[in-house]
Structures are given as C-alpha cells and as structure tokens.
Design a protein around this motif. Structure first.
Motif, PDB file in Angstrom:
ATOM      1  N   HIS A 280      17.797  40.971   0.551  1.00  0.00           N
ATOM      2  CA  HIS A 280      17.125  41.687  -0.522  1.00  0.00           C
ATOM      3  C   HIS A 280      18.100  41.916  -1.658  1.00  0.00           C
ATOM      4  O   HIS A 280      19.308  41.811  -1.493  1.00  0.00           O
ATOM      5  CB  HIS A 280      16.593  43.045  -0.041  1.00  0.00           C
ATOM      6  N   ARG A 281      17.557  42.278  -2.796  1.00  0.00           N
ATOM      7  CA  ARG A 281      18.412  42.636  -3.920  1.00  0.00           C
ATOM      8  C   ARG A 281      19.164  43.919  -3.571  1.00  0.00           C
ATOM      9  O   ARG A 281      18.940  44.539  -2.552  1.00  0.00           O
ATOM     10  CB  ARG A 281      17.560  42.843  -5.179  1.00  0.00           C
ATOM     11  N   ASP A 282      20.044  44.349  -4.434  1.00  0.00           N
ATOM     12  CA  ASP A 282      20.907  45.490  -4.144  1.00  0.00           C
ATOM     13  C   ASP A 282      20.218  46.843  -4.204  1.00  0.00           C
ATOM     14  O   ASP A 282      20.699  47.796  -3.626  1.00  0.00           O
ATOM     15  CB  ASP A 282      22.080  45.509  -5.124  1.00  0.00           C
ATOM     16  N   ALA A 283      19.122  46.954  -4.937  1.00  0.00           N
ATOM     17  CA  ALA A 283      18.508  48.265  -5.137  1.00  0.00           C
ATOM     18  C   ALA A 283      17.003  48.213  -4.859  1.00  0.00           C
ATOM     19  O   ALA A 283      16.359  47.180  -4.985  1.00  0.00           O
ATOM     20  CB  ALA A 283      18.755  48.752  -6.560  1.00  0.00           C
ATOM     21  N   PHE A 284      16.481  49.367  -4.507  1.00  0.00           N
ATOM     22  CA  PHE A 284      15.075  49.533  -4.141  1.00  0.00           C
ATOM     23  C   PHE A 284      14.540  50.754  -4.882  1.00  0.00           C
ATOM     24  O   PHE A 284      15.257  51.729  -5.081  1.00  0.00           O
ATOM     25  CB  PHE A 284      14.985  49.762  -2.631  1.00  0.00           C
ATOM     26  N   ALA A 285      13.286  50.693  -5.299  1.00  0.00           N
ATOM     27  CA  ALA A 285      12.632  51.866  -5.888  1.00  0.00           C
ATOM     28  C   ALA A 285      11.176  51.880  -5.453  1.00  0.00           C
ATOM     29  O   ALA A 285      10.567  50.835  -5.200  1.00  0.00           O
ATOM     30  CB  ALA A 285      12.719  51.849  -7.406  1.00  0.00           C
ATOM     31  N   ARG A 286      10.634  53.092  -5.369  1.00  0.00           N
ATOM     32  CA  ARG A 286       9.241  53.257  -4.976  1.00  0.00           C
ATOM     33  C   ARG A 286       8.666  54.430  -5.759  1.00  0.00           C
ATOM     34  O   ARG A 286       9.341  55.443  -5.933  1.00  0.00           O
ATOM     35  CB  ARG A 286       9.172  53.544  -3.481  1.00  0.00           C
ATOM     36  N   VAL A 287       7.429  54.276  -6.228  1.00  0.00           N
ATOM     37  CA  VAL A 287       6.706  55.373  -6.864  1.00  0.00           C
ATOM     38  C   VAL A 287       5.421  55.591  -6.077  1.00  0.00           C
ATOM     39  O   VAL A 287       4.729  54.645  -5.727  1.00  0.00           O
ATOM     40  CB  VAL A 287       6.422  55.123  -8.365  1.00  0.00           C
ATOM     41  N   ASP A 288       5.144  56.847  -5.754  1.00  0.00           N
ATOM     42  CA  ASP A 288       3.966  57.218  -4.965  1.00  0.00           C
ATOM     43  C   ASP A 288       3.014  58.042  -5.802  1.00  0.00           C
ATOM     44  O   ASP A 288       3.440  58.920  -6.564  1.00  0.00           O
ATOM     45  CB  ASP A 288       4.387  58.072  -3.754  1.00  0.00           C
ATOM     46  N   THR A 289       1.714  57.815  -5.623  1.00  0.00           N
ATOM     47  CA  THR A 289       0.710  58.609  -6.321  1.00  0.00           C
ATOM     48  C   THR A 289       0.826  60.073  -5.904  1.00  0.00           C
ATOM     49  O   THR A 289       1.370  60.378  -4.840  1.00  0.00           O
ATOM     50  CB  THR A 289      -0.717  58.104  -5.998  1.00  0.00           C
ATOM     51  N   PRO A 290       0.316  60.988  -6.741  1.00  0.00           N
ATOM     52  CA  PRO A 290       0.409  62.411  -6.400  1.00  0.00           C
ATOM     53  C   PRO A 290      -0.200  62.762  -5.039  1.00  0.00           C
ATOM     54  O   PRO A 290       0.298  63.637  -4.337  1.00  0.00           O
ATOM     55  CB  PRO A 290      -0.351  63.101  -7.535  1.00  0.00           C
ATOM     56  N   ASP A 291      -1.265  62.054  -4.650  1.00  0.00           N
ATOM     57  CA  ASP A 291      -1.890  62.355  -3.364  1.00  0.00           C
ATOM     58  C   ASP A 291      -1.225  61.615  -2.198  1.00  0.00           C
ATOM     59  O   ASP A 291      -1.584  61.810  -1.043  1.00  0.00           O
ATOM     60  CB  ASP A 291      -3.385  62.043  -3.406  1.00  0.00           C
ATOM     61  N   GLY A 292      -0.257  60.755  -2.507  1.00  0.00           N
ATOM     62  CA  GLY A 292       0.470  60.037  -1.466  1.00  0.00           C
ATOM     63  C   GLY A 292      -0.306  58.905  -0.824  1.00  0.00           C
ATOM     64  O   GLY A 292       0.122  58.337   0.170  1.00  0.00           O
ATOM     65  N   CYS A 293      -1.461  58.553  -1.386  1.00  0.00           N
ATOM     66  CA  CYS A 293      -2.305  57.513  -0.777  1.00  0.00           C
ATOM     67  C   CYS A 293      -1.975  56.102  -1.244  1.00  0.00           C
ATOM     68  O   CYS A 293      -2.419  55.136  -0.644  1.00  0.00           O
ATOM     69  CB  CYS A 293      -3.772  57.803  -1.077  1.00  0.00           C
TER      70      CYS A 293
END
Length: 152
Positions: free
Chosen positions: A105-118
């Motif tokens: 994998h590349r060196d960095a990871f990011a994730r964004v989650d909706t306010p309800d977490g769904c």
C-alpha cells in the motif's frame, strides 16, 4: 473530479500546483496580478468572493474587508489544512489518518465517516494530507450523486 483524484493518487508529495487545483475545486478564486496590486496575483477564499466586476476584477466585500492571500491553503501539503477543509465541506463527519498500513500500500491512509457512522470513504496516498484530500473528494462525489431525498 475523477481526474483530480487520479492526480492526487499518483503524486509523490503535495505541491503548489495541486494546492491550486484543490483550491479552485473548493471555491477559491484566483486573482490575476493586474487586479491584485502585485506581480504574483493572489487568491480569495470562497466566503469572501463576491463575484467579478465588468472589467474582470474581483468584487470585494467592502463592509468586512476581503483578504487577498498570496497562496491558496496548502491542502495537499498540510494535514492541518486538509482537516480544516474536511470540517468546512463535510461538517459533522469524522476523519482519521494513519501511515504504513501494509506492504504494497501507499505510505498513508485516510478515512472520512458520515455523522451517523453508516457510510465512509477511504483513500491511500503518499502522504496523510493527500490521502485525506482524496477521501474528502470521494465523499463529496458520493453525496453529490444522491438526491437530497435519498440522503434523508
């Protein structure tokens, strides 16, 4: 938006060029040097841009004053700038970043989650700032594809 995501995925590091492309995508207005009173020109934040005058010069907020920034935010180079962008364009969403997850994998990871977490969007890139910008763009693309009724 797909082309911008692909450029960010291929980038080895953030750059002024990528910052300019991201800034334009998120509503920053480029001011030509002849209208900025300097040789380099400048940038106006989305909330300060009031439109253009007939001569092509930017219409500035005369009541509150408008700053013309020398450069746009360093969205592709600074994790703080990318997090501030996420707060502005995805209010209430949660962001997470990390690095060196797995070989291949590349060196960095990011994730964004909706306010309800769904629902969430994730991305891999060479830096956390780039990965977060990609995840933000993917989340916006997903939310723009659905009508307001479907999102409710």
């Amino acid at each position: 938006m797909r082309e911008l995501i692909e450029r960010l995925e291929k980038a080895e590091a953030g750059s002024r060029e990528l910052d300019g492309l991201l800034a334009r995508r998120f509503g920053w207005h480029r001011v030509e040097p002849r209208h900025a009173r300097n040789r380099a020109g400048g940038w106006i934040a989305p909330e300060d841009f009031m439109g253009l005058n007939s001569d092509g010069s930017p219409r500035l907020d005369s009541l509150h004053g408008t700053d013309i920034h020398r450069d746009p935010p360093r969205l592709s180079q600074s994790l703080d700038a990318a997090l501030a962008l996420a707060e502005r364009v995805l209010p209430g969403w949660c962001c997470a970043t990390g690095g060196k997850l797995a070989r291949g994998h590349r060196d960095a990871f990011a994730r964004v989650d909706t306010p309800d977490g769904c629902d969430f969007e994730e991305a891999y890139a060479s830096t956390p700032a780039l990965a977060l910008c990609i995840a933000i763009l993917r989340a916006l693309r997903t939310t723009e594809q659905h009508s307001p009724e479907e999102r409710a």
